[in-house]
Design a protein around this motif. Structure first.
Motif, PDB file in Angstrom:
ATOM      1  N   ILE A  92      51.848  44.460  51.712  1.00  0.00           N
ATOM      2  CA  ILE A  92      52.253  43.516  51.729  1.00  0.00           C
ATOM      3  C   ILE A  92      53.333  42.571  52.569  1.00  0.00           C
ATOM      4  O   ILE A  92      53.229  41.774  52.236  1.00  0.00           O
ATOM      5  CB  ILE A  92      52.789  43.453  50.097  1.00  0.00           C
ATOM      6  N   ILE A 155      44.204  49.765  35.087  1.00  0.00           N
ATOM      7  CA  ILE A 155      45.271  50.111  37.257  1.00  0.00           C
ATOM      8  C   ILE A 155      45.424  51.746  36.760  1.00  0.00           C
ATOM      9  O   ILE A 155      45.286  52.451  37.667  1.00  0.00           O
ATOM     10  CB  ILE A 155      46.246  49.396  36.912  1.00  0.00           C
ATOM     11  N   GLY A 242      49.016  45.009  40.103  1.00  0.00           N
ATOM     12  CA  GLY A 242      47.538  45.681  39.502  1.00  0.00           C
ATOM     13  C   GLY A 242      47.882  45.402  37.873  1.00  0.00           C
ATOM     14  O   GLY A 242      47.013  44.630  37.070  1.00  0.00           O
ATOM     15  N   MET A 249      48.623  36.552  32.973  1.00  0.00           N
ATOM     16  CA  MET A 249      47.791  35.629  33.577  1.00  0.00           C
ATOM     17  C   MET A 249      46.340  35.667  32.212  1.00  0.00           C
ATOM     18  O   MET A 249      46.204  34.340  31.775  1.00  0.00           O
ATOM     19  CB  MET A 249      46.708  35.769  35.028  1.00  0.00           C
ATOM     20  N   ALA A 344      46.280  30.605  44.618  1.00  0.00           N
ATOM     21  CA  ALA A 344      47.007  31.858  43.598  1.00  0.00           C
ATOM     22  C   ALA A 344      46.880  33.381  44.057  1.00  0.00           C
ATOM     23  O   ALA A 344      47.372  33.689  43.895  1.00  0.00           O
ATOM     24  CB  ALA A 344      46.261  31.342  41.991  1.00  0.00           C
ATOM     25  N   GLY A 346      47.143  34.172  46.981  1.00  0.00           N
ATOM     26  CA  GLY A 346      47.297  33.620  48.600  1.00  0.00           C
ATOM     27  C   GLY A 346      46.621  32.962  49.410  1.00  0.00           C
ATOM     28  O   GLY A 346      45.016  32.697  48.720  1.00  0.00           O
ATOM     29  N   ILE A 353      44.704  41.594  47.523  1.00  0.00           N
ATOM     30  CA  ILE A 353      43.158  42.111  47.967  1.00  0.00           C
ATOM     31  C   ILE A 353      42.483  42.759  46.369  1.00  0.00           C
ATOM     32  O   ILE A 353      41.547  42.706  45.959  1.00  0.00           O
ATOM     33  CB  ILE A 353      43.118  44.174  48.192  1.00  0.00           C
TER      34      ILE A 353
END
Ligand code: HEM
Length: 404
Positions: A92, A155, A242, A249, A344, A346, A353
């Motif tokens: 990242i 995750i 993750g 959200m 949101a 990017g 990803i």
């Protein structure tokens, strides 16, 4: 010159008291005043803040803006967060071609088709969490009972991390991604988390399982494409990226829908609107609220301003997602709005990803809640006592009391 044109306000900006869910009012003022503004970071340096959607998208596509955290001018949002340099030594915060080499190793894991095969498992996890929340009885803290455990469980299963350790890694993340943490605290939690994952990866090297970390060890480390340290850092990035993002959200989405019964009713009667509603909620809340940090490695023109090489730049996804040039009445939640084109997740090479997985979790969670808990409501309708994660890298709620 007016005052606002003259000043370079301290960044990150503060949300207005009483409106904790809205982006800081000054962010909108800056965006309307000019395409690119100057802001002052914690260390006194000024950075360029890009606020309009078209400029943000263009800048995120431009290779003259680097995401390499090792660059001495890379912007951080607090003194303590400089210590995340080590932790963020994962793709990242790398540039092409190094970035692409690392990212490509994970692409098959997050293809839409591959993620779709996780739907059944995600549905079972959602149902199980709801069963437990309902069994424990009304009222409940929705964050602790549902929003946080859902992405953590998902995750953990994907990576092959024992969920039983969730208290530990959630505590580490809470320290590492908080502007109020000192660099010592962040160093310590990074070390603990890295050591923890290193132990887990070492065990997987001995006895590989059917999980993403084992596949990284077997398919990438063993043939020499990744070092052990890089496997650990990738695991760290996925574990951190993750769960906090999707958890916040989920809680914000439920809060917002419960505060907008007309929108909730639309979804209840037309569940086919849920995927679009998730995009709208991602846009409205833009949980990566501090924006995406970059540094100019060559002179670059953004929105008519020349940003010299070596200057820090912040791309504000929150400002861009509320740009009235693109989204009419941007503060209004409208689940029927076609909010395609938001940033949101990017944009450009670093675009999230994990977005197919985040979408899947949010869609299944909302659809199931609407179906199984039609009487779900807030214990307190006012926003006054809402405890928000203002100083966290990812915005969200500390808790959300609900009843049914
Ligand atoms: C609602 C949930 C999510 C939001 C809002 C979100 C947001 C973002 C954003 C804004 C970026 C771009 C960062 C930048 O350009 O500097 C990003 C990248 C990333 N996200 Fe997410 N994310 C979410 C869920 C996830 C999930 C579920 C995962 C993993 C399973 C994940 C893993 C990653 C990774 C690995 C990157 C780095 C990609 C790269 O650099 O190529 N994210 N995310």
């Amino acid at each position: 010159m007016t005052e606002i044109e003259d000043m370079a306000p301290s960044y990150p900006l503060t949300r207005a008291a009483g409106c904790p869910l809205d982006p800081p009012p000054l962010l909108g003022e800056l965006r309307e005043r000019r395409a690119v503004s100057r802001v002052t970071l914690w260390d006194g340096r000024t950075a360029w803040l890009v606020t309009r959607l078209e400029d943000v998208r263009q800048a995120l596509r431009d290779p003259r803006l680097s995401a390499d955290v090792r660059h001495p001018s890379f912007p951080f949002f607090s003194e303590g967060q400089v210590a995340t340099r080590d932790m963020l030594e994962s793709f990242i915060r790398m540039d092409p071609p190094e970035h692409g080499r690392h990212r490509r190793m994970l692409v098959p894991e997050f293809r839409v088709k591959q993620v779709e095969s996780m739907r059944q498992g995600v549905q079972e996890t959602v149902d199980q969490l709801l069963d437990e929340m309902i069994a424990a009885g009304s009222p409940a803290d929705f964050v602790a009972a549902f929003a946080l455990p859902l992405p953590s469980l998902v995750i953990c299963q994907l990576l092959g991390v024992p969920y039983a350790d969730h208290d530990f890694f959630q505590r580490c993340c809470a320290v590492a991604f908080n502007r109020d943490s000192t660099s010592d605290e962040i160093h310590r939690s990074n070390e603990e988390l890295t050591e923890y994952l290193a132990g887990l990866v070492a065990a997987k090297a001995e006895h590989p399982g059917d999980d993403l970390l084992s596949r990284l060890v077997t398919n990438q480390e063993a043939p020499g494409h990744l070092t052990r340290r890089q496997v650990v850092n990738t695991g760290l990035l996925l574990l951190v990226g993750g769960h906090e993002t999707t958890a916040n959200m989920t809680a914000l989405s439920v809060l917002d829908l419960l505060r907008h019964p007309d929108q909730l009713e639309l979804l209840r009667h037309r569940p086919q609107l849920i995927p679009g509603a998730v995009e709208e909620l991602l846009r409205v809340h833009s949980v990566a609220h501090n924006g995406l940090p970059r540094v100019a490695v060559e002179d670059i023109e953004i929105g008519g301003a020349t940003v010299p090489a070596g200057d820090p730049v912040v791309l504000s996804v929150a400002a861009a997602n509320h740009d009235p040039r693109v989204f009419d009445d941007p503060g209004r939640l409208d689940v029927e709005r076609a909010s395609r084109g938001h940033v949101a997740f990017g944009f450009g090479v670093h675009q999230c990803i994990g977005q197919p997985l985040a979408r899947l979790e949010l869609q299944v969670a909302l659809a199931t809640l609407l179906r199984r808990l039609p009487t779900l409501r807030l214990v307190d309708d006012s926003l006054e006592d809402l405890e928000c994660r203002h100083t966290r890298t990812i915005f969200g709620l500390h808790d959300l009391p609900v009843c049914w």
